[in-house]
Scaffold this motif. Sequence first.
Motif, short mmCIF file in Angstrom:
data_model
loop_
_atom_site.label_atom_id
_atom_site.label_comp_id
_atom_site.label_asym_id
_atom_site.label_seq_id
_atom_site.Cartn_x
_atom_site.Cartn_y
_atom_site.Cartn_z
N VAL A 145 6.09 -10.82 -12.35
CA VAL A 145 5.51 -9.93 -11.70
C VAL A 145 4.27 -9.36 -12.49
CG1 VAL A 145 5.67 -7.75 -10.72
CG2 VAL A 145 7.59 -9.35 -10.40
N PHE A 146 3.08 -9.52 -11.90
CA PHE A 146 2.04 -9.03 -12.54
C PHE A 146 1.23 -7.67 -11.95
CE2 PHE A 146 0.62 -12.12 -9.44
CZ PHE A 146 -0.54 -11.51 -8.84
N ALA A 147 1.64 -7.15 -10.94
CA ALA A 147 1.17 -6.29 -10.22
C ALA A 147 1.97 -5.83 -8.91
CB ALA A 147 -0.31 -6.49 -9.65
N ARG A 148 1.89 -4.64 -8.63
CA ARG A 148 2.37 -3.83 -7.25
C ARG A 148 1.29 -3.57 -6.42
NH1 ARG A 148 6.59 0.29 -8.82
NH2 ARG A 148 7.77 -0.70 -7.25
N ASN A 149 1.53 -3.51 -5.06
CA ASN A 149 0.55 -2.96 -4.21
C ASN A 149 1.47 -1.96 -3.13
OD1 ASN A 149 -1.82 -2.65 -3.05
ND2 ASN A 149 -1.98 -4.89 -2.63
N GLN A 150 0.70 -1.03 -2.72
CA GLN A 150 0.92 -0.08 -1.57
C GLN A 150 0.24 0.11 -0.62
OE1 GLN A 150 1.59 3.68 -3.62
NE2 GLN A 150 2.57 4.68 -2.26
N LEU A 151 1.00 0.36 0.72
CA LEU A 151 0.44 0.20 2.07
C LEU A 151 -0.53 1.41 2.18
CD1 LEU A 151 3.35 -0.91 4.21
CD2 LEU A 151 1.25 -2.13 3.47
N GLU A 152 -1.46 1.31 3.13
CA GLU A 152 -2.33 2.49 3.61
C GLU A 152 -2.83 2.06 4.95
OE1 GLU A 152 -6.27 3.84 1.75
OE2 GLU A 152 -4.73 4.81 0.33
N ILE A 153 -3.11 3.13 5.90
CA ILE A 153 -3.67 2.98 7.08
C ILE A 153 -5.05 2.82 7.15
CG2 ILE A 153 -3.86 4.00 9.58
CD1 ILE A 153 -1.22 5.49 8.90
N ALA A 154 -5.63 1.93 7.58
CA ALA A 154 -7.10 1.71 7.73
C ALA A 154 -7.73 1.96 9.26
CB ALA A 154 -7.45 0.09 7.61
N THR A 155 -8.79 2.96 9.10
CA THR A 155 -9.21 3.07 10.52
C THR A 155 -10.65 2.99 10.31
OG1 THR A 155 -9.89 5.55 10.05
CG2 THR A 155 -7.61 5.21 10.50
N VAL A 168 -2.25 -1.34 9.37
CA VAL A 168 -1.61 -0.90 8.27
C VAL A 168 -1.90 -2.24 7.22
CG1 VAL A 168 0.66 -0.61 7.25
CG2 VAL A 168 0.28 0.11 9.69
N VAL A 169 -2.54 -1.83 6.14
CA VAL A 169 -3.02 -3.07 5.14
C VAL A 169 -2.65 -2.12 3.62
CG1 VAL A 169 -4.77 -3.81 6.72
CG2 VAL A 169 -5.50 -1.95 5.19
N TYR A 170 -3.06 -3.01 2.69
CA TYR A 170 -2.68 -2.56 1.44
C TYR A 170 -3.82 -1.61 0.95
CZ TYR A 170 0.58 -6.49 0.99
OH TYR A 170 1.80 -7.11 1.05
N ARG A 171 -3.64 -0.76 -0.05
CA ARG A 171 -4.57 0.24 -0.41
C ARG A 171 -5.81 -0.51 -1.06
NH1 ARG A 171 -2.77 4.29 -5.05
NH2 ARG A 171 -2.50 2.35 -6.23
N THR A 172 -5.45 -1.61 -1.77
CA THR A 172 -6.22 -2.49 -2.50
C THR A 172 -7.51 -2.85 -1.38
OG1 THR A 172 -5.11 -4.53 -2.21
CG2 THR A 172 -4.93 -3.06 -4.49
N ASP A 173 -6.99 -3.41 -0.07
CA ASP A 173 -7.96 -3.95 0.92
C ASP A 173 -8.78 -2.93 1.56
OD1 ASP A 173 -6.83 -6.60 1.06
OD2 ASP A 173 -5.00 -5.68 1.63
N VAL A 174 -8.41 -1.60 1.38
CA VAL A 174 -9.15 -0.61 1.84
C VAL A 174 -10.35 -0.20 0.83
CG1 VAL A 174 -9.26 1.99 2.18
CG2 VAL A 174 -7.48 0.63 3.17
N GLU A 175 -9.74 -0.26 -0.35
CA GLU A 175 -10.86 -0.11 -1.51
C GLU A 175 -11.79 -1.15 -1.44
OE1 GLU A 175 -9.56 0.97 -5.33
OE2 GLU A 175 -8.17 2.36 -4.50
N ALA A 176 -11.33 -2.47 -1.26
CA ALA A 176 -12.47 -3.69 -1.22
C ALA A 176 -13.33 -3.33 -0.14
CB ALA A 176 -11.75 -4.85 -1.20
#
Length: 288
Positions: free
Chosen positions: A142-152, A222-230
Amino acid sequence: MIVCGRHARVRQRGRHSVTSRSARRRTPPLAVGGAALLLALTACSSSGASGSAPSSSATAPQEVSGTVTVFAAASLKESFTELGRRFEAAHPGTKVTFSFGGSDTLAASLTSGAPADVFAAASQATMRTVTEAGDGRGAPSVFARNQLEIATPPGNPEHITTLGDLTKPGLKVALCARTVPCGAAAQKALTASGLSLTPVTYEQDVKSALTKVELKEVDASVVYRTDVEAAGGRVDGVPFPESAGAINDYPVVELAHAPNSAGARAFIALVRSAEGRRVLAGAGFLNP
């Protein structure tokens, strides 16, 4: 003086007559002579061993070259693309090619024989699909972890503030398919909250679910926090506490039939290095 090998035999012949003449005048004790002989033999043996070839276990690491093919979860696109550039800079002449997509789709391709060197999944369950089929080499890490976030859409026009808001009548929501890690995590959060949600679309990877929001085809996803940032300013992110109970681990493994085994190991080493973790943290990933 003791001389070993061929030169010892020559010098012994030259000294024979002198030794014979002096033998009656000075005869050393037998014990001393035996000890001297033993030391001489030991010295010769040690000298010969030091000149032997090194054992095969001391071989140098394989040089990295050629193309490294990486199958990776769609949510890793930005961070792995950056790591690929750094890998190529560190190993001139190499090329890293990526196939990004839903982890379940990638796993199915690999177990069907698709050639690749590295697999990085967005969940442990998806990784097991590959390793239990015998297509992994060694244990995944395991090299990373990811958390969900709501995208609007920008400005959050529907004023969504909680996970429960996604169940409002008339609200259009996109989710990842339940077989995809982001979809499984979203369903886990919904179930734990006692919520039932029927989306207008199930997408096969997280980037597709995010695109629905960017195009304003849905009110939320509902996506990952990383996708919202990207996505930058193309979407807004709404954190929700239930996501803490649905965090995904990201494992990576060298594939059993990797065409470029040395390249696979080198790329995984970069992902797991301090440099790799900095890149991943900059994209919003959590440390493992």
